[in-house]
Motif scaffolding. Structure first.
Motif, PDB file in Angstrom:
ATOM      1  N   PRO A  47      43.869  75.299 -51.406  1.00 58.76           N
ATOM      2  CA  PRO A  47      42.385  74.387 -52.135  1.00 58.76           C
ATOM      3  C   PRO A  47      42.298  72.693 -51.560  1.00 58.76           C
ATOM      4  CG  PRO A  47      43.883  75.054 -53.007  1.00 58.76           C
ATOM      5  CD  PRO A  47      44.762  75.602 -52.209  1.00 58.76           C
ATOM      6  N   ASP A  48      43.061  72.608 -50.492  1.00 53.89           N
ATOM      7  CA  ASP A  48      42.684  70.999 -49.981  1.00 53.89           C
ATOM      8  C   ASP A  48      42.192  71.381 -48.926  1.00 53.89           C
ATOM      9  OD1 ASP A  48      43.746  69.732 -52.447  1.00 53.89           O
ATOM     10  OD2 ASP A  48      46.373  69.917 -51.082  1.00 53.89           O
ATOM     11  N   SER A  49      41.942  72.326 -48.010  1.00 54.76           N
ATOM     12  CA  SER A  49      40.806  72.917 -46.849  1.00 54.76           C
ATOM     13  C   SER A  49      39.840  72.380 -46.915  1.00 54.76           C
ATOM     14  CB  SER A  49      40.855  74.246 -46.960  1.00 54.76           C
ATOM     15  OG  SER A  49      42.541  75.537 -46.630  1.00 54.76           O
ATOM     16  N   GLU A  50      39.328  71.636 -45.831  1.00 52.50           N
ATOM     17  CA  GLU A  50      38.432  71.437 -45.043  1.00 52.50           C
ATOM     18  C   GLU A  50      37.350  72.282 -45.121  1.00 52.50           C
ATOM     19  OE1 GLU A  50      37.285  67.968 -44.763  1.00 52.50           O
ATOM     20  OE2 GLU A  50      39.517  67.745 -45.879  1.00 52.50           O
ATOM     21  N   VAL A  51      36.106  72.246 -45.867  1.00 50.29           N
ATOM     22  CA  VAL A  51      34.714  72.840 -44.972  1.00 50.29           C
ATOM     23  C   VAL A  51      34.682  73.192 -44.128  1.00 50.29           C
ATOM     24  CG1 VAL A  51      31.990  72.937 -45.363  1.00 50.29           C
ATOM     25  CG2 VAL A  51      33.190  71.528 -47.386  1.00 50.29           C
ATOM     26  N   SER A  52      34.939  72.486 -42.520  1.00 52.86           N
ATOM     27  CA  SER A  52      34.763  73.317 -41.820  1.00 52.86           C
ATOM     28  C   SER A  52      35.339  74.061 -41.193  1.00 52.86           C
ATOM     29  CB  SER A  52      34.810  72.168 -40.716  1.00 52.86           C
ATOM     30  OG  SER A  52      36.417  71.934 -40.565  1.00 52.86           O
ATOM     31  N   GLU A  53      36.945  74.342 -42.313  1.00 55.10           N
ATOM     32  CA  GLU A  53      38.130  75.336 -42.278  1.00 55.10           C
ATOM     33  C   GLU A  53      37.637  76.645 -42.767  1.00 55.10           C
ATOM     34  OE1 GLU A  53      41.954  74.184 -43.002  1.00 55.10           O
ATOM     35  OE2 GLU A  53      41.454  71.595 -42.122  1.00 55.10           O
ATOM     36  N   LEU A  54      37.000  76.352 -44.209  1.00 57.88           N
ATOM     37  CA  LEU A  54      37.378  77.735 -45.007  1.00 57.88           C
ATOM     38  C   LEU A  54      34.825  78.253 -44.420  1.00 57.88           C
ATOM     39  CD1 LEU A  54      37.928  76.615 -48.474  1.00 57.88           C
ATOM     40  CD2 LEU A  54      39.054  78.186 -46.455  1.00 57.88           C
ATOM     41  N   ALA A  55      34.117  77.347 -44.158  1.00 60.08           N
ATOM     42  CA  ALA A  55      32.972  77.747 -43.918  1.00 60.08           C
ATOM     43  C   ALA A  55      32.742  78.871 -43.289  1.00 60.08           C
ATOM     44  CB  ALA A  55      32.252  76.559 -43.963  1.00 60.08           C
ATOM     45  N   PRO A  56      33.591  79.012 -42.467  1.00 60.74           N
ATOM     46  CA  PRO A  56      33.007  80.187 -40.847  1.00 60.74           C
ATOM     47  C   PRO A  56      33.334  82.107 -41.721  1.00 60.74           C
ATOM     48  CG  PRO A  56      33.869  78.173 -40.072  1.00 60.74           C
ATOM     49  CD  PRO A  56      33.912  77.548 -41.551  1.00 60.74           C
ATOM     50  N   ALA A  57      34.160  81.611 -42.038  1.00 58.08           N
ATOM     51  CA  ALA A  57      34.856  83.227 -42.444  1.00 58.08           C
ATOM     52  C   ALA A  57      34.765  82.975 -43.802  1.00 58.08           C
ATOM     53  CB  ALA A  57      36.869  82.424 -43.200  1.00 58.08           C
ATOM     54  N   ASP A 103      26.618  74.977 -63.259  1.00 62.13           N
ATOM     55  CA  ASP A 103      25.638  73.985 -62.509  1.00 62.13           C
ATOM     56  C   ASP A 103      26.471  72.350 -62.519  1.00 62.13           C
ATOM     57  OD1 ASP A 103      24.052  75.560 -60.466  1.00 62.13           O
ATOM     58  OD2 ASP A 103      22.064  75.036 -61.594  1.00 62.13           O
ATOM     59  N   VAL A 104      26.557  72.211 -63.316  1.00 61.05           N
ATOM     60  CA  VAL A 104      27.169  70.753 -64.324  1.00 61.05           C
ATOM     61  C   VAL A 104      28.167  70.630 -63.715  1.00 61.05           C
ATOM     62  CG1 VAL A 104      28.145  69.515 -66.078  1.00 61.05           C
ATOM     63  CG2 VAL A 104      25.923  70.825 -66.685  1.00 61.05           C
ATOM     64  N   VAL A 105      29.296  71.833 -63.431  1.00 57.94           N
ATOM     65  CA  VAL A 105      30.338  71.316 -62.559  1.00 57.94           C
ATOM     66  C   VAL A 105      30.577  71.340 -61.341  1.00 57.94           C
ATOM     67  CG1 VAL A 105      33.018  72.204 -62.034  1.00 57.94           C
ATOM     68  CG2 VAL A 105      31.743  72.060 -64.293  1.00 57.94           C
ATOM     69  N   PHE A 106      29.650  72.123 -60.593  1.00 60.87           N
ATOM     70  CA  PHE A 106      29.132  72.723 -59.352  1.00 60.87           C
ATOM     71  C   PHE A 106      28.137  71.660 -58.692  1.00 60.87           C
ATOM     72  CE2 PHE A 106      31.987  75.600 -60.993  1.00 60.87           C
ATOM     73  CZ  PHE A 106      33.986  75.344 -60.136  1.00 60.87           C
ATOM     74  N   ASN A 107      27.492  71.397 -59.385  1.00 65.65           N
ATOM     75  CA  ASN A 107      25.365  71.110 -58.880  1.00 65.65           C
ATOM     76  C   ASN A 107      26.414  69.954 -57.112  1.00 65.65           C
ATOM     77  OD1 ASN A 107      23.330  70.811 -57.810  1.00 65.65           O
ATOM     78  ND2 ASN A 107      23.249  68.379 -59.399  1.00 65.65           N
ATOM     79  N   GLY A 108      25.697  69.898 -56.185  1.00 63.11           N
ATOM     80  CA  GLY A 108      26.641  69.637 -54.726  1.00 63.11           C
ATOM     81  C   GLY A 108      27.633  69.462 -54.175  1.00 63.11           C
ATOM     82  N   ARG A 109      28.678  70.330 -55.256  1.00 62.67           N
ATOM     83  CA  ARG A 109      30.116  70.734 -54.807  1.00 62.67           C
ATOM     84  C   ARG A 109      29.762  72.351 -54.646  1.00 62.67           C
ATOM     85  NH1 ARG A 109      30.209  67.616 -59.935  1.00 62.67           N
ATOM     86  NH2 ARG A 109      30.963  65.836 -59.113  1.00 62.67           N
ATOM     87  N   LEU A 110      29.282  73.353 -53.210  1.00 62.05           N
ATOM     88  CA  LEU A 110      29.940  74.493 -53.922  1.00 62.05           C
ATOM     89  C   LEU A 110      30.725  74.815 -53.184  1.00 62.05           C
ATOM     90  CD1 LEU A 110      28.436  76.751 -54.231  1.00 62.05           C
ATOM     91  CD2 LEU A 110      27.000  77.001 -51.121  1.00 62.05           C
ATOM     92  N   MET A 111      31.114  73.884 -52.610  1.00 63.24           N
ATOM     93  CA  MET A 111      33.006  74.312 -51.472  1.00 63.24           C
ATOM     94  C   MET A 111      33.669  73.969 -52.500  1.00 63.24           C
ATOM     95  SD  MET A 111      34.071  75.784 -49.060  1.00 63.24           S
ATOM     96  CE  MET A 111      32.153  76.018 -48.055  1.00 63.24           C
TER      97      MET A 111
END
Length: 143
Positions: A47-57, A103-111
């Protein structure tokens, strides 16, 4: 008894409760059918992974997924999870995630949403991904 776990993800405190057996089985079938390749990515994600680590997979695993199917499935997985959030005025609000307030919880927080999905998937299916149910959950086969 259903187990609940709390995790702070990207500064928000999320609490999830295990699904009942029937709901869990139904959602597992849908997960395997629709996002099979992404399940291993989400279940092994920190859960603490960086976006750059998870996004491609995640992007590769979800490339052919119908967006409407993905949204319904994500809502069903997250439904009932709560988010303790602090507003701009410093007031805290406990929000139970549903389709109407996703959207209230995750707006601007998709990762963040992907990280919370991973948290809920781990909570519900860690025994499945480990290859067997916990011994305590199995009935005794001896009289």
């Amino acid at each position: 008894m259903l187990k609940s776990e709390t995790e702070i993800i990207d500064g928000i405190t999320f609490t999830a409760t295990q699904f009942g057996a029937m709901r869990g089985f139904s959602i597992l079938g849908r997960l395997v059918k629709t996002v099979g390749p992404a399940i291993s990515v989400l279940s092994s994600a920190n859960p603490d992974s960086e976006v750059s680590e998870l996004a491609p997979a995640i992007a590769g695993a979800l490339r052919d997924l119908d967006p409407d199917v993905a949204l319904v499935l994500a809502v069903d997985v997250l439904m009932g999870t709560t988010a303790l959030m602090t507003g701009p005025n410093g007031v805290q609000a406990l929000i139970e995630i549903s389709r109407s307030n996703l959207d209230v919880v995750f707006n601007g927080r998709l990762m963040t949403m992907f990280k919370v999905l991973a948290f809920v998937v781990k909570l519900n299916y860690s025994d499945f991904f480990a290859g067997s149910a916990p011994d305590a959950a199995l009935p005794s086969l001896t009289p």
